[in-house]
Design a protein around this motif. Structure first.
Motif, mmCIF file in Angstrom:
data_model
loop_
_atom_site.group_PDB
_atom_site.id
_atom_site.type_symbol
_atom_site.label_atom_id
_atom_site.label_comp_id
_atom_site.label_asym_id
_atom_site.label_seq_id
_atom_site.Cartn_x
_atom_site.Cartn_y
_atom_site.Cartn_z
ATOM 1 N N SER A 126 53.772 0.698 -7.103
ATOM 2 C CA SER A 126 53.382 2.079 -7.385
ATOM 3 C C SER A 126 53.020 2.268 -8.861
ATOM 4 C CB SER A 126 54.510 3.044 -7.010
ATOM 5 O OG SER A 126 54.756 2.986 -5.628
ATOM 6 N N ILE A 127 53.783 1.653 -9.745
ATOM 7 C CA ILE A 127 53.465 1.741 -11.175
ATOM 8 C C ILE A 127 52.111 1.091 -11.457
ATOM 9 C CG2 ILE A 127 54.141 0.924 -13.479
ATOM 10 C CD1 ILE A 127 57.085 1.321 -12.569
ATOM 11 N N SER A 128 51.870 -0.067 -10.860
ATOM 12 C CA SER A 128 50.567 -0.732 -11.026
ATOM 13 C C SER A 128 49.445 0.148 -10.498
ATOM 14 C CB SER A 128 50.550 -2.071 -10.289
ATOM 15 O OG SER A 128 51.473 -2.954 -10.846
ATOM 16 N N GLY A 129 49.671 0.761 -9.351
ATOM 17 C CA GLY A 129 48.665 1.654 -8.780
ATOM 18 C C GLY A 129 48.381 2.843 -9.680
ATOM 19 N N LEU A 130 49.431 3.390 -10.289
ATOM 20 C CA LEU A 130 49.239 4.509 -11.222
ATOM 21 C C LEU A 130 48.428 4.080 -12.441
ATOM 22 C CD1 LEU A 130 52.713 6.287 -11.175
ATOM 23 C CD2 LEU A 130 50.520 7.268 -10.496
#
Length: 180
Positions: A111-115
């Motif tokens: 999720s952090i990578s996606g953000l």
């Protein structure tokens, strides 16, 4: 020459796909009905794979020790993999908790990578940017909730694998009939 003649000759009911599909559906239903046994099965599988991987790393060292100067790292990896595998075999509860946390951290990092990558979508399309941003924020919230509730994380992992088995089992059965 007819390129499709060999294809026509191989048509018929695909028993392997049918049996595979049935087994996947049975496994998926078993996981749904017995989540505690499913977690134990995951732990056992992970432990065995870890031990096997440890021996693979040790074999890598014996093969490449004269070729690669840092091949000693494979000894460390091998020994750690074997220790983790044995520890998981020794304590199913600690191993289940570890797997639950690994699953939660996977969601968190993804999720952090996606953000971080969603900001690049602003220049391409504001619609895709906002959709991606919202979905990754939801993923981040799910990840945090999984971190604070490892039982939910373990159950979520079991449910995801169960539904995957059910969906692919149905797909295999359909594929078996499609080849007739």
């Amino acid at each position: 020459m007819d390129n499709f003649s060999s294809y026509r000759g191989n048509r018929g009911f695909n028993w392997a796909a049918f049996i595979s599909g049935i087994l996947m559906i049975i496994a998926g239903l078993f996981l749904i009905l017995h989540p505690n046994k499913a977690l134990h099965a995951f732990v056992l599988l992970f432990a065995i794979l870890s031990i096997v991987q440890g021996f693979v790393w040790l074999a890598v060292y014996s093969r490449f020790r004269y070729i690669i100067s840092f091949s000693w790292l494979s000894i460390i990896s091998g020994v750690l993999d074997i220790i983790i595998g044995v520890a998981f075999l020794y304590s199913y509860d600690a191993a289940g908790l570890t797997i639950a946390y690994l699953f939660a951290f996977w969601f968190l990092f993804d999720s952090i990578s996606g953000l971080l990558f969603s900001w690049h979508l602003r220049d391409i399309s504001s619609f895709y940017f906002w959709i991606n941003l919202i979905l990754n924020i939801l993923g981040l919230l799910i990840a945090v909730s999984l971190l604070f509730n490892p039982a939910l994380s373990a159950l979520t992992l079991i449910w995801l694998v169960s539904f995957w088995l059910l969906l692919f089992g149905i797909g295999e059965i359909l594929a078996a009939f499609a080849h007739r």
